[in-house]
Design a protein around this motif. Sequence first.
Motif, PDB file in Angstrom:
ATOM      1  N   UNK A   1      35.315  31.199  57.073  1.00 49.23           N
ATOM      2  CA  UNK A   1      35.147  30.251  58.163  1.00 49.23           C
ATOM      3  C   UNK A   1      34.136  30.764  59.181  1.00 49.23           C
ATOM      4  N   UNK A   2      34.037  32.074  59.320  1.00 46.81           N
ATOM      5  CA  UNK A   2      33.177  32.648  60.354  1.00 46.81           C
ATOM      6  C   UNK A   2      31.693  32.510  60.073  1.00 46.81           C
ATOM      7  N   UNK A   3      31.262  32.859  58.857  1.00 48.88           N
ATOM      8  CA  UNK A   3      29.838  32.764  58.501  1.00 48.88           C
ATOM      9  C   UNK A   3      29.717  32.674  56.986  1.00 48.88           C
ATOM     10  N   UNK A   4      28.491  32.761  56.485  1.00 50.50           N
ATOM     11  CA  UNK A   4      28.295  32.582  55.046  1.00 50.50           C
ATOM     12  C   UNK A   4      27.984  33.883  54.326  1.00 50.50           C
ATOM     13  N   UNK A   5      28.447  34.994  54.858  1.00 48.12           N
ATOM     14  CA  UNK A   5      28.148  36.286  54.255  1.00 48.12           C
ATOM     15  C   UNK A   5      29.438  37.051  53.952  1.00 48.12           C
ATOM     16  N   UNK A   6      30.050  36.805  52.795  1.00 50.47           N
ATOM     17  CA  UNK A   6      29.733  35.796  51.773  1.00 50.47           C
ATOM     18  C   UNK A   6      30.347  34.446  52.132  1.00 50.47           C
ATOM     19  N   UNK A   7      29.929  33.399  51.436  1.00 48.41           N
ATOM     20  CA  UNK A   7      30.468  32.073  51.715  1.00 48.41           C
ATOM     21  C   UNK A   7      31.905  31.948  51.249  1.00 48.41           C
ATOM     22  N   UNK A   8      32.210  32.501  50.071  1.00 49.93           N
ATOM     23  CA  UNK A   8      33.580  32.456  49.570  1.00 49.93           C
ATOM     24  C   UNK A   8      33.858  33.670  48.701  1.00 49.93           C
ATOM     25  N   UNK A   9      35.139  34.028  48.632  1.00 50.24           N
ATOM     26  CA  UNK A   9      35.625  35.085  47.752  1.00 50.24           C
ATOM     27  C   UNK A   9      36.696  34.473  46.859  1.00 50.24           C
ATOM     28  N   UNK A  10      36.608  34.754  45.561  1.00 51.79           N
ATOM     29  CA  UNK A  10      37.493  34.093  44.596  1.00 51.79           C
ATOM     30  C   UNK A  10      38.240  35.137  43.775  1.00 51.79           C
ATOM     31  N   UNK A  11      39.589  35.099  43.771  1.00 52.39           N
ATOM     32  CA  UNK A  11      40.378  36.015  42.938  1.00 52.39           C
ATOM     33  C   UNK A  11      40.447  35.491  41.504  1.00 52.39           C
ATOM     34  N   UNK A  12      39.395  35.710  40.743  1.00 49.46           N
ATOM     35  CA  UNK A  12      39.253  35.071  39.438  1.00 49.46           C
ATOM     36  C   UNK A  12      40.378  35.406  38.469  1.00 49.46           C
ATOM     37  N   UNK A  13      40.772  36.676  38.440  1.00 49.90           N
ATOM     38  CA  UNK A  13      41.788  37.049  37.459  1.00 49.90           C
ATOM     39  C   UNK A  13      43.189  36.631  37.882  1.00 49.90           C
ATOM     40  N   UNK A  14      43.369  36.216  39.137  1.00 49.80           N
ATOM     41  CA  UNK A  14      44.638  35.608  39.533  1.00 49.80           C
ATOM     42  C   UNK A  14      44.726  34.197  38.977  1.00 49.80           C
ATOM     43  N   UNK A  15      43.565  33.558  38.821  1.00 49.26           N
ATOM     44  CA  UNK A  15      43.512  32.232  38.216  1.00 49.26           C
ATOM     45  C   UNK A  15      43.559  32.366  36.693  1.00 49.26           C
ATOM     46  N   UNK A  16      42.717  33.235  36.155  1.00 46.60           N
ATOM     47  CA  UNK A  16      42.616  33.452  34.708  1.00 46.60           C
ATOM     48  C   UNK A  16      42.838  34.934  34.434  1.00 46.60           C
ATOM     49  N   UNK A  17      44.039  35.356  34.101  1.00 43.98           N
ATOM     50  CA  UNK A  17      44.323  36.773  33.872  1.00 43.98           C
ATOM     51  C   UNK A  17      43.432  37.401  32.801  1.00 43.98           C
ATOM     52  N   UNK A  18      42.900  36.583  31.890  1.00 40.39           N
ATOM     53  CA  UNK A  18      42.040  37.098  30.826  1.00 40.39           C
ATOM     54  C   UNK A  18      40.720  37.641  31.354  1.00 40.39           C
ATOM     55  N   UNK A  19      40.383  37.355  32.593  1.00 38.22           N
ATOM     56  CA  UNK A  19      39.113  37.786  33.166  1.00 38.22           C
ATOM     57  C   UNK A  19      39.081  39.274  33.519  1.00 38.22           C
ATOM     58  N   UNK A  20      40.214  39.962  33.472  1.00 38.79           N
ATOM     59  CA  UNK A  20      40.235  41.370  33.887  1.00 38.79           C
ATOM     60  C   UNK A  20      41.304  42.137  33.127  1.00 38.79           C
ATOM     61  N   UNK A  21      41.152  43.477  33.004  1.00 39.49           N
ATOM     62  CA  UNK A  21      42.223  44.293  32.429  1.00 39.49           C
ATOM     63  C   UNK A  21      43.509  44.135  33.237  1.00 39.49           C
ATOM     64  N   UNK A  22      44.628  44.461  32.623  1.00 42.98           N
ATOM     65  CA  UNK A  22      45.933  44.227  33.243  1.00 42.98           C
ATOM     66  C   UNK A  22      46.109  44.957  34.575  1.00 42.98           C
ATOM     67  N   UNK A  23      45.459  46.095  34.745  1.00 39.05           N
ATOM     68  CA  UNK A  23      45.694  46.894  35.949  1.00 39.05           C
ATOM     69  C   UNK A  23      44.654  46.657  37.046  1.00 39.05           C
ATOM     70  N   UNK A  24      43.797  45.634  36.870  1.00 39.19           N
ATOM     71  CA  UNK A  24      42.750  45.370  37.859  1.00 39.19           C
ATOM     72  C   UNK A  24      42.697  43.876  38.197  1.00 39.19           C
ATOM     73  N   UNK A  25      42.265  43.573  39.410  1.00 36.27           N
ATOM     74  CA  UNK A  25      41.962  42.196  39.786  1.00 36.27           C
ATOM     75  C   UNK A  25      40.450  42.055  39.886  1.00 36.27           C
TER      76      UNK A  25
END
Length: 419
Positions: free
Chosen positions: A294-318
């Motif tokens: 909300x504050x600025x665009x650096x970065x504009x957004x951060x996305x927890x990809x492996x919380x959405x798709x667990x296949x995107x990361x090893x089991x012990x990492x996000x």
Amino acid sequence: MTTVIVAGAGLAGLVAARHLARLGLDVQMFEREDEVGGRVRTRRKDGFVLDRGFQVLFTAYPAARRELDYDDLDLRRFAPGAVLAHPGERSVLADPVRDPSTVFGSMANREVRLGDKLRTLRLRRKLARTPNSEIFSGEDEAIEEYLRERGFSDAFRENFAGPFYGGITLDRPLSTSKKVFEFTFKMLSTGDIAVPANGMGEIAEQLARKARVAGATIQVGDGVSAVEPNGDEVNVEVGGETLTADAAVVATDPKSARELSDVESIPTHALGCVTQYFSHAEPLDVGNRLLLNVGDDAPNEVVPLSSVAPEYAPDDRELLSATFLGTPDDSDAELAETVERTLREWYPERTFPDLERVHTDRIEFAQFAQPPGIFDRLPGNRTHEKSVYLAGEYTEASSLNAAMESGRKAALAVYGDLR
């Protein structure tokens, strides 16, 4: 047999090739890269699934519903809404219509006023009744002006619409055509945001499989360097060899398409972005929602990809992605420092000691610019040469849906003319 050459194996070209082959034509496709997909590709690194920049599929896209097998893609879906992030403060703004469990929390969110929430519901009902063809016709104006004229507050535009639609249009000031806003708003109201379990590149791989099953041949590593009409036929240069066909479909990136087809109305004003991927051990507390800055665009957004798709990361990492709009001059290391500093500000109770940068994608041409009036200037699928056709999002709009829709329309135009 009637022969058609398709130049470029992005989504538009793949859809065009499949439909042409299903209609009984001899289809040969050539792609200069070593893999299909164009801008929709996925790589794998150290157990992580890394799309080429942050990309998602809107499941309500009409062309996607027609062309793709969602079950085969094994989609992983985001929760409706987003988390609005300030230094030291995070709040959920969800869609209570699609997620009733969030109704009280969303109504109590102080970032967006109650009047804005009611206006959002009215707009949702209005657009649900509006045909897509009507959305893309008529008068046009910028998203910012459109929202202001409909009574949406400065807080709504700055705290939600700017960062959220900035992520969709790569235009945080909301100077993009309101037609893009209305279409995507309708898609978000009626469907989900999702990614395939194996990455966005699986969309292109599925389309390629379907094209091959239909009878098209796909050759990667060999790009088309020239398309020259010759009477009722067309000569196509590939790898130093000249091939003759009854028609050619130019389905390359916009700049190459303009050079190959000599169609000046193909838009080449690019909007870029930089997406960085990070891994860490302790997941963020946002579940499968993205974080909007909300504050600025650096970065504009951060996305927890492996919380959405667990296949995107090893089991012990996000796996996280962080996207910067435009093409900043900062080095990869400097951008990573900005991301870490922002996360520390959003989460002052955490230190992120194990945050590691996995990869950086600098994408100079992520979309073509879509200012008000752009849709009246886009080219059609037919060109001034009767044997040369266009298939690319630049005949429709800048989206996955537009690319697939353009591919289908190009195939129908070729088949109709040759028949």
